[in-house]
Design an enzyme around this catalytic site. Structure first.
Site, PDB file in Angstrom:
ATOM      1  N   HIS A 158      -1.055  -6.186 -13.474  1.00 29.98           N
ATOM      2  CA  HIS A 158      -1.649  -6.495 -12.173  1.00 29.98           C
ATOM      3  C   HIS A 158      -2.955  -5.753 -12.020  1.00 29.98           C
ATOM      4  O   HIS A 158      -3.129  -4.661 -12.562  1.00 29.98           O
ATOM      5  CB  HIS A 158      -0.707  -6.129 -11.021  1.00 29.98           C
ATOM      6  CG  HIS A 158      -0.207  -4.714 -11.062  1.00 29.98           C
ATOM      7  ND1 HIS A 158       0.793  -4.317 -11.913  1.00 29.98           N
ATOM      8  CD2 HIS A 158      -0.571  -3.602 -10.359  1.00 29.98           C
ATOM      9  CE1 HIS A 158       1.047  -3.031 -11.736  1.00 29.98           C
ATOM     10  NE2 HIS A 158       0.216  -2.556 -10.802  1.00 29.98           N
TER      11      HIS A 158
ATOM     12  N   HIS B  73       4.520  -5.154 -14.876  1.00 32.49           N
ATOM     13  CA  HIS B  73       4.019  -6.533 -14.980  1.00 32.49           C
ATOM     14  C   HIS B  73       2.533  -6.397 -14.671  1.00 32.49           C
ATOM     15  O   HIS B  73       2.161  -5.907 -13.589  1.00 32.49           O
ATOM     16  CB  HIS B  73       4.717  -7.447 -13.967  1.00 32.49           C
ATOM     17  CG  HIS B  73       4.259  -8.881 -14.034  1.00 32.49           C
ATOM     18  ND1 HIS B  73       5.069  -9.917 -14.457  1.00 32.49           N
ATOM     19  CD2 HIS B  73       3.055  -9.446 -13.729  1.00 32.49           C
ATOM     20  CE1 HIS B  73       4.386 -11.058 -14.415  1.00 32.49           C
ATOM     21  NE2 HIS B  73       3.160 -10.794 -13.964  1.00 32.49           N
TER      22      HIS B  73
ATOM     23  N   GLY C  24      -0.279   6.116 -14.612  1.00 31.63           N
ATOM     24  CA  GLY C  24       0.642   6.042 -13.475  1.00 31.63           C
ATOM     25  C   GLY C  24       1.054   4.637 -13.117  1.00 31.63           C
ATOM     26  O   GLY C  24       1.381   4.357 -11.958  1.00 31.63           O
TER      27      GLY C  24
ATOM     28  N   ASP D 286      -0.760  -5.741  -1.137  1.00 29.03           N
ATOM     29  CA  ASP D 286       0.017  -4.571  -1.552  1.00 29.03           C
ATOM     30  C   ASP D 286       0.850  -4.089  -0.368  1.00 29.03           C
ATOM     31  O   ASP D 286       0.380  -4.039   0.771  1.00 29.03           O
ATOM     32  CB  ASP D 286      -0.924  -3.457  -2.030  1.00 29.03           C
ATOM     33  CG  ASP D 286      -0.176  -2.376  -2.798  1.00 29.03           C
ATOM     34  OD1 ASP D 286      -0.401  -2.261  -4.022  1.00 29.03           O
ATOM     35  OD2 ASP D 286       0.639  -1.640  -2.186  1.00 29.03           O
TER      36      ASP D 286
ATOM     37  N   ASN E  58      -3.872  -0.054 -13.657  1.00 29.63           N
ATOM     38  CA  ASN E  58      -3.253   1.104 -14.279  1.00 29.63           C
ATOM     39  C   ASN E  58      -2.482   0.618 -15.492  1.00 29.63           C
ATOM     40  O   ASN E  58      -1.610  -0.245 -15.367  1.00 29.63           O
ATOM     41  CB  ASN E  58      -2.324   1.803 -13.281  1.00 29.63           C
ATOM     42  CG  ASN E  58      -3.094   2.385 -12.111  1.00 29.63           C
ATOM     43  OD1 ASN E  58      -4.134   3.006 -12.290  1.00 29.63           O
ATOM     44  ND2 ASN E  58      -2.614   2.151 -10.902  1.00 29.63           N
TER      45      ASN E  58
HETATM   46  P1  AMP Z   1       0.705   0.498 -10.082  1.00 30.42           P
HETATM   47  O1  AMP Z   1       0.784   1.971  -9.964  1.00 30.42           O
HETATM   48  O2  AMP Z   1      -0.665   0.051 -10.501  1.00 30.42           O
HETATM   49  O3  AMP Z   1       1.806  -0.078 -10.954  1.00 30.42           O
HETATM   50  O4  AMP Z   1       0.879  -0.048  -8.621  1.00 30.42           O
HETATM   51  C1  AMP Z   1       1.949  -0.815  -8.172  1.00 30.42           C
HETATM   52  C2  AMP Z   1       1.637  -1.269  -6.769  1.00 30.42           C
HETATM   53  O5  AMP Z   1       2.620  -2.199  -6.360  1.00 30.42           O
HETATM   54  C3  AMP Z   1       1.609  -0.145  -5.718  1.00 30.42           C
HETATM   55  O6  AMP Z   1       0.335  -0.102  -5.086  1.00 30.42           O
HETATM   56  C4  AMP Z   1       2.722  -0.557  -4.742  1.00 30.42           C
HETATM   57  O7  AMP Z   1       2.415  -0.261  -3.400  1.00 30.42           O
HETATM   58  C5  AMP Z   1       2.812  -2.061  -4.983  1.00 30.42           C
HETATM   59  N1  AMP Z   1       4.100  -2.664  -4.661  1.00 30.42           N
HETATM   60  C6  AMP Z   1       5.339  -2.246  -5.028  1.00 30.42           C
HETATM   61  N2  AMP Z   1       6.281  -3.085  -4.562  1.00 30.42           N
HETATM   62  C7  AMP Z   1       5.625  -4.074  -3.888  1.00 30.42           C
HETATM   63  C8  AMP Z   1       6.042  -5.234  -3.182  1.00 30.42           C
HETATM   64  N3  AMP Z   1       7.339  -5.571  -3.066  1.00 30.42           N
HETATM   65  N4  AMP Z   1       5.093  -6.011  -2.608  1.00 30.42           N
HETATM   66  C9  AMP Z   1       3.796  -5.688  -2.703  1.00 30.42           C
HETATM   67  N5  AMP Z   1       3.332  -4.602  -3.377  1.00 30.42           N
HETATM   68  C10 AMP Z   1       4.239  -3.809  -3.957  1.00 30.42           C
END
Ligand code: AMP
Length: 125
Positions: free
Chosen positions: A104, A102, A97, A33, A91
């Site tokens: 994850h 996509h 939130g 992350d 999430n």
């Molecule tokens: P969510 O709220 O579960 O959708 O979390 C999305 C996560 O993606 C967050 O913890 C961000 O820090 C992470 N994130 C966003 N852009 C990137 C990126 N380019 N590379 C790695 N992690 C990312």
């Protein structure tokens, strides 16, 4: 809701944006992350375009879903997280939130995590 091809993880999968890969095979990609909330904070994504957990659980094949979660466990173990324990979070949608549409999961560990803390915003605990 249709899958958005321009989401950041789709761009990572197409190689348009770099990532710190932890594990990759034909079905999944795991990477660090970009804003880690714990010493180990890894995101695991399927390569196929699922929007969220609901989409993945509904439309993923049993083999795909099984492979995905088997690898989540294997990645956590390979990081040594199984000994002290760790958190796996996903999430799903706006109420949770979810920022990136996509599917994850977050693997978070390497320290004691406060009761109730979220994948984003440890202050939420
Ligand atoms: P969510 O709220 O579960 O959708 O979390 C999305 C996560 O993606 C967050 O913890 C961000 O820090 C992470 N994130 C966003 N852009 C990137 C990126 N380019 N590379 C790695 N992690 C990312």
């Amino acid at each position: 809701m249709a899958y958005d091809d321009e989401n950041i993880f789709a761009k990572i999968l197409r190689g348009e944006i770099p990532n710190a890969t932890v594990y990759e095979d034909e079905g999944i990609l795991a990477f660090n992350d970009i804003q880690p909330k714990t010493p180990v904070h890894i995101l695991v994504i399927p390569k196929r375009p699922y929007i969220d957990m609901d989409d993945f659980a509904t439309n993923g094949s049993p083999e795909e879903v099984g492979h995905f979660f088997q690898k989540v466990g294997e990645i956590a173990r390979n990081q040594g997280l199984h000994e002290g324990g760790y958190r796996v979070v996903t999430n799903n949608g706006p109420n949770a939130g979810q920022l990136v549409p996509h599917f994850h999961v977050h693997i978070m560990g390497g320290q004691k995590i406060k009761e109730g803390s979220m994948a984003r915003g440890m202050e939420a605990s």
